[in-house]
Design a protein around this motif. Structure first.
Motif, PDB file in Angstrom:
ATOM      1  N   ALA A  22       3.729  -6.482 -16.836  1.00  0.00           N
ATOM      2  CA  ALA A  22       2.617  -5.702 -16.287  1.00  0.00           C
ATOM      3  C   ALA A  22       2.036  -6.412 -15.063  1.00  0.00           C
ATOM      4  O   ALA A  22       1.718  -5.763 -14.058  1.00  0.00           O
ATOM      5  N   GLU A  23       1.904  -7.740 -15.120  1.00  0.00           N
ATOM      6  CA  GLU A  23       1.427  -8.493 -13.962  1.00  0.00           C
ATOM      7  C   GLU A  23       2.393  -8.327 -12.788  1.00  0.00           C
ATOM      8  O   GLU A  23       1.966  -8.181 -11.639  1.00  0.00           O
ATOM      9  N   ARG A  24       3.666  -8.346 -13.089  1.00  0.00           N
ATOM     10  CA  ARG A  24       4.683  -8.151 -12.064  1.00  0.00           C
ATOM     11  C   ARG A  24       4.545  -6.755 -11.441  1.00  0.00           C
ATOM     12  O   ARG A  24       4.574  -6.601 -10.219  1.00  0.00           O
ATOM     13  N   ALA A  25       4.373  -5.749 -12.274  1.00  0.00           N
ATOM     14  CA  ALA A  25       4.203  -4.385 -11.780  1.00  0.00           C
ATOM     15  C   ALA A  25       2.937  -4.265 -10.930  1.00  0.00           C
ATOM     16  O   ALA A  25       2.938  -3.580  -9.902  1.00  0.00           O
ATOM     17  N   GLU A  26       1.856  -4.939 -11.340  1.00  0.00           N
ATOM     18  CA  GLU A  26       0.618  -4.925 -10.556  1.00  0.00           C
ATOM     19  C   GLU A  26       0.882  -5.443  -9.143  1.00  0.00           C
ATOM     20  O   GLU A  26       0.377  -4.884  -8.168  1.00  0.00           O
ATOM     21  N   SER A  27       1.688  -6.489  -9.018  1.00  0.00           N
ATOM     22  CA  SER A  27       1.991  -7.024  -7.686  1.00  0.00           C
ATOM     23  C   SER A  27       2.792  -6.010  -6.879  1.00  0.00           C
ATOM     24  O   SER A  27       2.610  -5.890  -5.662  1.00  0.00           O
ATOM     25  N   TYR A  28       3.660  -5.248  -7.529  1.00  0.00           N
ATOM     26  CA  TYR A  28       4.421  -4.210  -6.825  1.00  0.00           C
ATOM     27  C   TYR A  28       3.494  -3.106  -6.322  1.00  0.00           C
ATOM     28  O   TYR A  28       3.685  -2.580  -5.220  1.00  0.00           O
ATOM     29  N   TYR A  29       2.492  -2.737  -7.119  1.00  0.00           N
ATOM     30  CA  TYR A  29       1.540  -1.719  -6.673  1.00  0.00           C
ATOM     31  C   TYR A  29       0.747  -2.215  -5.467  1.00  0.00           C
ATOM     32  O   TYR A  29       0.498  -1.467  -4.524  1.00  0.00           O
ATOM     33  N   ARG A  30       0.340  -3.491  -5.485  1.00  0.00           N
ATOM     34  CA  ARG A  30      -0.370  -4.052  -4.323  1.00  0.00           C
ATOM     35  C   ARG A  30       0.523  -4.004  -3.082  1.00  0.00           C
ATOM     36  O   ARG A  30       0.084  -3.610  -1.996  1.00  0.00           O
ATOM     37  N   ASP A  31       1.787  -4.394  -3.249  1.00  0.00           N
ATOM     38  CA  ASP A  31       2.725  -4.354  -2.125  1.00  0.00           C
ATOM     39  C   ASP A  31       2.942  -2.926  -1.642  1.00  0.00           C
ATOM     40  O   ASP A  31       3.057  -2.689  -0.432  1.00  0.00           O
ATOM     41  N   ALA A  32       3.007  -1.982  -2.566  1.00  0.00           N
ATOM     42  CA  ALA A  32       3.230  -0.585  -2.195  1.00  0.00           C
ATOM     43  C   ALA A  32       2.072  -0.061  -1.349  1.00  0.00           C
ATOM     44  O   ALA A  32       2.287   0.658  -0.369  1.00  0.00           O
ATOM     45  N   HIS A  33       0.852  -0.422  -1.702  1.00  0.00           N
ATOM     46  CA  HIS A  33      -0.311   0.011  -0.907  1.00  0.00           C
ATOM     47  C   HIS A  33      -0.230  -0.546   0.511  1.00  0.00           C
ATOM     48  O   HIS A  33      -0.625   0.122   1.468  1.00  0.00           O
ATOM     49  N   ALA A  34       0.303  -1.745   0.646  1.00  0.00           N
ATOM     50  CA  ALA A  34       0.402  -2.366   1.969  1.00  0.00           C
ATOM     51  C   ALA A  34       1.377  -1.626   2.886  1.00  0.00           C
ATOM     52  O   ALA A  34       1.314  -1.764   4.102  1.00  0.00           O
ATOM     53  N   LEU A  35       2.261  -0.832   2.303  1.00  0.00           N
ATOM     54  CA  LEU A  35       3.240  -0.088   3.107  1.00  0.00           C
ATOM     55  C   LEU A  35       2.681   1.211   3.681  1.00  0.00           C
ATOM     56  O   LEU A  35       3.288   1.810   4.570  1.00  0.00           O
ATOM     57  N   THR A  36       1.549   1.650   3.180  1.00  0.00           N
ATOM     58  CA  THR A  36       0.991   2.949   3.580  1.00  0.00           C
ATOM     59  C   THR A  36       0.896   3.136   5.098  1.00  0.00           C
ATOM     60  O   THR A  36       1.257   4.205   5.596  1.00  0.00           O
ATOM     61  N   PRO A  37       0.455   2.139   5.871  1.00  0.00           N
ATOM     62  CA  PRO A  37       0.344   2.355   7.321  1.00  0.00           C
ATOM     63  C   PRO A  37       1.682   2.656   8.015  1.00  0.00           C
ATOM     64  O   PRO A  37       1.699   3.161   9.129  1.00  0.00           O
ATOM     65  N   TYR A  38       2.782   2.338   7.359  1.00  0.00           N
ATOM     66  CA  TYR A  38       4.097   2.534   7.971  1.00  0.00           C
ATOM     67  C   TYR A  38       4.686   3.913   7.672  1.00  0.00           C
ATOM     68  O   TYR A  38       5.764   4.241   8.163  1.00  0.00           O
ATOM     69  N   LEU A  39       4.002   4.711   6.867  1.00  0.00           N
ATOM     70  CA  LEU A  39       4.512   6.028   6.488  1.00  0.00           C
ATOM     71  C   LEU A  39       4.132   7.080   7.525  1.00  0.00           C
ATOM     72  O   LEU A  39       3.135   6.940   8.235  1.00  0.00           O
ATOM     73  N   GLU A  40       4.928   8.127   7.558  1.00  0.00           N
ATOM     74  CA  GLU A  40       4.564   9.285   8.368  1.00  0.00           C
ATOM     75  C   GLU A  40       3.287   9.883   7.783  1.00  0.00           C
ATOM     76  O   GLU A  40       3.124   9.919   6.554  1.00  0.00           O
ATOM     77  N   PRO A  41       2.384  10.357   8.612  1.00  0.00           N
ATOM     78  CA  PRO A  41       1.107  10.895   8.101  1.00  0.00           C
ATOM     79  C   PRO A  41       1.279  11.969   7.024  1.00  0.00           C
ATOM     80  O   PRO A  41       0.502  12.005   6.068  1.00  0.00           O
ATOM     81  N   TYR A  54       0.963   6.517 -11.370  1.00  0.00           N
ATOM     82  CA  TYR A  54       1.759   5.546 -12.120  1.00  0.00           C
ATOM     83  C   TYR A  54       0.975   4.273 -12.409  1.00  0.00           C
ATOM     84  O   TYR A  54       1.151   3.655 -13.466  1.00  0.00           O
ATOM     85  N   HIS A  55       0.068   3.900 -11.522  1.00  0.00           N
ATOM     86  CA  HIS A  55      -0.776   2.742 -11.800  1.00  0.00           C
ATOM     87  C   HIS A  55      -1.725   3.039 -12.956  1.00  0.00           C
ATOM     88  O   HIS A  55      -1.975   2.178 -13.806  1.00  0.00           O
ATOM     89  N   ALA A  56      -2.250   4.260 -13.009  1.00  0.00           N
ATOM     90  CA  ALA A  56      -3.118   4.648 -14.133  1.00  0.00           C
ATOM     91  C   ALA A  56      -2.346   4.595 -15.452  1.00  0.00           C
ATOM     92  O   ALA A  56      -2.904   4.198 -16.483  1.00  0.00           O
ATOM     93  N   LEU A  57      -1.068   4.977 -15.429  1.00  0.00           N
ATOM     94  CA  LEU A  57      -0.244   4.859 -16.638  1.00  0.00           C
ATOM     95  C   LEU A  57      -0.091   3.399 -17.054  1.00  0.00           C
ATOM     96  O   LEU A  57      -0.204   3.060 -18.243  1.00  0.00           O
ATOM     97  N   LEU A  58       0.167   2.532 -16.088  1.00  0.00           N
ATOM     98  CA  LEU A  58       0.283   1.103 -16.393  1.00  0.00           C
ATOM     99  C   LEU A  58      -1.022   0.576 -16.979  1.00  0.00           C
ATOM    100  O   LEU A  58      -1.011  -0.155 -17.972  1.00  0.00           O
ATOM    101  N   GLU A  59      -2.150   0.964 -16.383  1.00  0.00           N
ATOM    102  CA  GLU A  59      -3.443   0.514 -16.906  1.00  0.00           C
ATOM    103  C   GLU A  59      -3.662   0.988 -18.335  1.00  0.00           C
ATOM    104  O   GLU A  59      -4.188   0.251 -19.170  1.00  0.00           O
ATOM    105  N   LYS A  60      -3.231   2.199 -18.631  1.00  0.00           N
ATOM    106  CA  LYS A  60      -3.369   2.704 -20.001  1.00  0.00           C
ATOM    107  C   LYS A  60      -2.498   1.897 -20.957  1.00  0.00           C
ATOM    108  O   LYS A  60      -2.927   1.537 -22.056  1.00  0.00           O
ATOM    109  N   MET A  61      -1.283   1.572 -20.543  1.00  0.00           N
ATOM    110  CA  MET A  61      -0.405   0.749 -21.387  1.00  0.00           C
ATOM    111  C   MET A  61      -1.013  -0.635 -21.612  1.00  0.00           C
ATOM    112  O   MET A  61      -0.913  -1.190 -22.714  1.00  0.00           O
ATOM    113  N   GLN A  62      -1.675  -1.162 -20.588  1.00  0.00           N
ATOM    114  CA  GLN A  62      -2.325  -2.460 -20.745  1.00  0.00           C
ATOM    115  C   GLN A  62      -3.486  -2.362 -21.737  1.00  0.00           C
ATOM    116  O   GLN A  62      -3.668  -3.265 -22.564  1.00  0.00           O
ATOM    117  N   ARG A  63      -4.258  -1.272 -21.667  1.00  0.00           N
ATOM    118  CA  ARG A  63      -5.355  -1.088 -22.637  1.00  0.00           C
ATOM    119  C   ARG A  63      -4.810  -0.971 -24.064  1.00  0.00           C
ATOM    120  O   ARG A  63      -5.483  -1.337 -25.025  1.00  0.00           O
TER     121      ARG A  63
END
Length: 93
Positions: A22-41, A54-63
């Motif tokens: 889950a910690e590993r997945a959290e880092s992937y979500y942070r990295d994914a957000h960093a890619l947003t400026p490179y996407l087509e609008p 999908y992050h909300a699903l991960l958070e639910k699994m963590q709970r």
């Protein structure tokens, strides 16, 4: 293999493995957000909505402390709709 060596859902070794992944997945979500400026609008909204869902699903699994076997982990349809709408609907002035 001895049956005592197997991971079992709910045991301490499973919870630790889940926590690490889950910690590993959290880092992937942070990295994914960093890619947003490179996407087509046109793609930013759906990309952000999918990350949020999908992050909300991960958070639910963590709970649930990694209990992903006793029942299917899902979000209420209204919760998913709200997450998507937040990213996809235009902002009103």
């Amino acid at each position: 293999h001895h049956s005592d060596d197997l991971l079992r859902p709910g045991d301490d070794r499973w919870r630790e493995l889940f926590r690490i992944q889950a910690e590993r997945a959290e880092s992937y979500y942070r990295d994914a957000h960093a890619l947003t400026p490179y996407l087509e609008p046109d793609g930013v909204g759906i990309y952000a909505a999918m990350i949020d869902i999908y992050h909300a699903l991960l958070e639910k699994m963590q709970r649930l402390d990694g209990d992903v076997f006793s029942k299917r982990v899902s979000l209420h349809p209204l919760h998913k709709t709200a997450l998507a709408a937040r990213r996809l609907l235009p902002r009103l002035p």
